[in-house]
Scaffold this active site. Structure first.
Site, PDB file in Angstrom:
ATOM      1  N   HIS A 158      -3.201 -21.557 -91.112  1.00 43.50           N
ATOM      2  CA  HIS A 158      -3.873 -20.757 -90.086  1.00 43.50           C
ATOM      3  C   HIS A 158      -4.584 -19.537 -90.677  1.00 43.50           C
ATOM      4  O   HIS A 158      -5.425 -18.928 -90.011  1.00 43.50           O
ATOM      5  CB  HIS A 158      -2.889 -20.341 -88.986  1.00 43.50           C
ATOM      6  CG  HIS A 158      -1.938 -19.241 -89.365  1.00 43.50           C
ATOM      7  ND1 HIS A 158      -0.638 -19.469 -89.743  1.00 43.50           N
ATOM      8  CD2 HIS A 158      -2.104 -17.902 -89.403  1.00 43.50           C
ATOM      9  CE1 HIS A 158      -0.038 -18.324 -89.996  1.00 43.50           C
ATOM     10  NE2 HIS A 158      -0.913 -17.345 -89.781  1.00 43.50           N
ATOM     11  N   ASP A 188       1.532 -26.040 -91.568  1.00 44.73           N
ATOM     12  CA  ASP A 188       0.899 -24.731 -91.731  1.00 44.73           C
ATOM     13  C   ASP A 188       0.821 -24.331 -93.207  1.00 44.73           C
ATOM     14  O   ASP A 188       1.028 -23.179 -93.563  1.00 44.73           O
ATOM     15  CB  ASP A 188       1.623 -23.656 -90.920  1.00 44.73           C
ATOM     16  CG  ASP A 188       0.774 -22.396 -90.728  1.00 44.73           C
ATOM     17  OD1 ASP A 188      -0.464 -22.495 -90.843  1.00 44.73           O
ATOM     18  OD2 ASP A 188       1.349 -21.323 -90.477  1.00 44.73           O
ATOM     19  N   SER A 259       1.193 -13.455 -93.353  1.00 46.48           N
ATOM     20  CA  SER A 259       1.045 -14.913 -93.361  1.00 46.48           C
ATOM     21  C   SER A 259       0.696 -15.429 -94.748  1.00 46.48           C
ATOM     22  O   SER A 259      -0.251 -14.969 -95.371  1.00 46.48           O
ATOM     23  CB  SER A 259      -0.070 -15.335 -92.409  1.00 46.48           C
ATOM     24  OG  SER A 259       0.397 -15.410 -91.100  1.00 46.48           O
TER      25      SER A 259
END
Length: 521
Positions: A158, A188, A259
């Protein structure tokens, strides 16, 4: 900023899982740590016992110094303003619908009010632009880490999703334009490549040796603040959150921008990729999730090799096995994966799996919960002949299934059985609140079943159990029923004081219900 975040929390009170690549935002936070409790005097704090206790606590300084050069900042941009800009991509940054939604979702403020990131393209006033020219606009900021010294970087899918350009910045301030080698949304995980050599790669740890309560550390770029170090402990392992991977749960402070950054043990080994948080506001609230590095590495290796991930499939739709269903079926404990439907002509169908089977093992590995089965099958190479152990009507049996390749976004259509058959009076069924009808030959062919009874009406205990008009009952109390006569015979022998398991089919999918027959008092 604080007010806006509080307002966002108020507007979204429900707990949510967030992926957190931060948009071009800078925010500063200050954490205060009490080194000595107020009740402890300075003399007591300097006592040998206190010093010895302090020495028992982990020191992350050397670890941070050692690992930080392997952690990178990742920023992404989109091209705006060109004559060929597509929907949602054209216009000034402040008019970009994706950016507006991103800022609203995470921060509750319009993007025009947020300051830019150091090192990103300037987001000042309007620029003079030649007709047809394109301008790069900041889209997001995340983290990553170098996992091979020839320039391969691992991050979250993402983080790079939807980006036109990806830039990787090292701790020595060198910046490279990166190429996205591949991204896998199911886990992911993404891999990007920069043209550099002799880079400091991380060491990969063993997730199986990771223990709940163990100290771990994260490095990343929360809110764009590069090389930020936070620490905590492992709160849980193999945490299911509805995703494809069994997450590592920690209480390490993780925020938007972390992230893709590494989660490390005290030996300096990467054990996970920080990916999501559970939050009411979009910010850290003490619960963070990381992708186990063994899962991530398996995906990254395939992405490096072919740019995509190949997974196995057997063509079943599954559900959880509840405690009550397990007890009523004689399974012993609530484990396994309930087969709710079997794809017609698929690998499982050819192997003999049936709706209502409970898969207990796959290739010798136990299936403790339903989410275990997709992972085990997905990690099996297509073309492999695998052994599936199922529990069916009180006994276990082994079936051999040829694993096929999982196609992206494959969906199966559920079809309701056609109307037909005549309702027949059934005393035992009526005691459960059911009005039944036998299936016609055409219905049996359509449903691909040998027998069963269709529910024409439902009330009382059957309705409370979740049965509906149009459902087709295939088995009662672990016994197949071909028609109403057999249904009545089976139910008549049951202990009316105990719940009875009913295997029924709704559309293409089968499931169990527990019905408690009404008894006279």
């Amino acid at each position: 900023m604080r007010t806006k975040l509080e307002n966002l929390s108020q507007r979204a009170p429900a707990l949510r899982l967030w992926g957190f690549a931060a948009a071009g935002v800078v925010a500063a936070g200050v954490a205060a740590t009490a080194l000595t409790p107020p009740s402890v005097s300075h003399a007591q704090a300097q006592s040998p016992a206190a010093v010895a206790a302090a020495r028992g606590l982990p020191d992350f300084a050397d670890l941070a110094e050692q690992i930080s050069p392997s952690v990178v900042n990742i920023r992404t941009t989109v091209r705006n303003g060109g004559a060929n800009a597509g929907p949602g991509r054209g216009g000034a940054p402040e008019g970009d619908e994706e950016m507006q939604e991103f800022f609203r979702r995470y921060f509750g403020v319009p993007p025009g009010q947020m300051p830019g990131q150091p090192g990103q393209p300037r987001r000042g006033g309007p620029r003079q632009q030649q007709p047809g020219a394109e301008e790069e606009t900041p889209r997001g900021v995340g983290s990553g880490f170098i996992f091979s010294n020839d320039g391969y970087v691992m991050t979250n899918a993402h983080v790079v999703d939807g980006a036109d350009e990806v830039y990787v910045t090292l701790t020595d301030k060198r910046e490279f334009k990166a190429k996205v080698i591949g991204a896998d949304k199911r886990t992911d995980v993404a891999v990007v490549k920069i043209e550099a050599a002799g880079l400091p790669a991380v060491k990969i740890g063993d997730v199986n040796k990771l223990r709940v309560g163990e100290w771990v550390m994260a490095i990343g770029s929360p809110f764009g603040l590069e090389s930020s170090v936070t620490a905590g402990i492992v709160s849980a392992k193999a945490r299911d959150t509805g995703e494809y991977v069994p997450f590592i749960q920690t209480d390490v402070a993780i925020n938007p921008g972390n992230s893709g950054g590494p989660l490390l043990n005290l030996r300096g080994e990467v054990v996970g990729i920080n990916s999501q948080i559970l939050s009411r506001s979009g910010g850290y609230m003490g619960i963070a999730f990381a992708i186990p590095i063994d899962e991530a590495t398996r995906v990254a290796d395939q992405l490096r090799g072919s740019g995509r991930v190949v997974r196995g499939r057997i063509g079943v739709q599954i559900g959880e096995v509840t405690k009550e269903v397990a007890e009523s079926l004689g399974l012993g404990k609530a484990s396994g994966a309930l087969v709710r439907g079997v794809e017609s002509g698929g690998p499982a169908d050819k192997a003999g799996l049936e709706a209502g089977d409970i898969v207990t093992r796959f290739e010798g590995k136990p299936v403790e919960k339903s989410s275990d089965l997709p992972r085990l099958v997905g990690n099996t190479k297509p073309g492999t002949k695998a052994t599936v152990q199922v529990f069916r009507r009180g006994a276990t049996r082994d079936l051999n299934v040829m694993v096929a390749e999982l196609e992206p976004d494959a969906t199966q259509k559920a079809q309701a059985p056609a109307a037909g058959g005549k309702a027949a009076p059934a005393a035992a069924a009526a005691s459960m609140g059911l009005g039944l009808a036998d299936l016609s030959d055409a219905q049996k062919r359509e449903l691909k079943v040998k027998g069963g009874v269709r529910i024409d009406s439902v009330e009382g205990s059957a309705a409370r159990a979740g049965l509906r008009e149009g459902d087709v009952i295939l088995a009662v109390a672990n016994t197949e029923v071909a028609d109403i006569k057999q249904f009545e015979a089976v139910v008549a022998k049951l202990d009316k004081s105990k719940p009875v398991s009913v295997l029924f089919r709704r559309g293409e999918w089968a499931q169990y219900a527990l019905v408690r027959p009404t008894t006279s008092r």
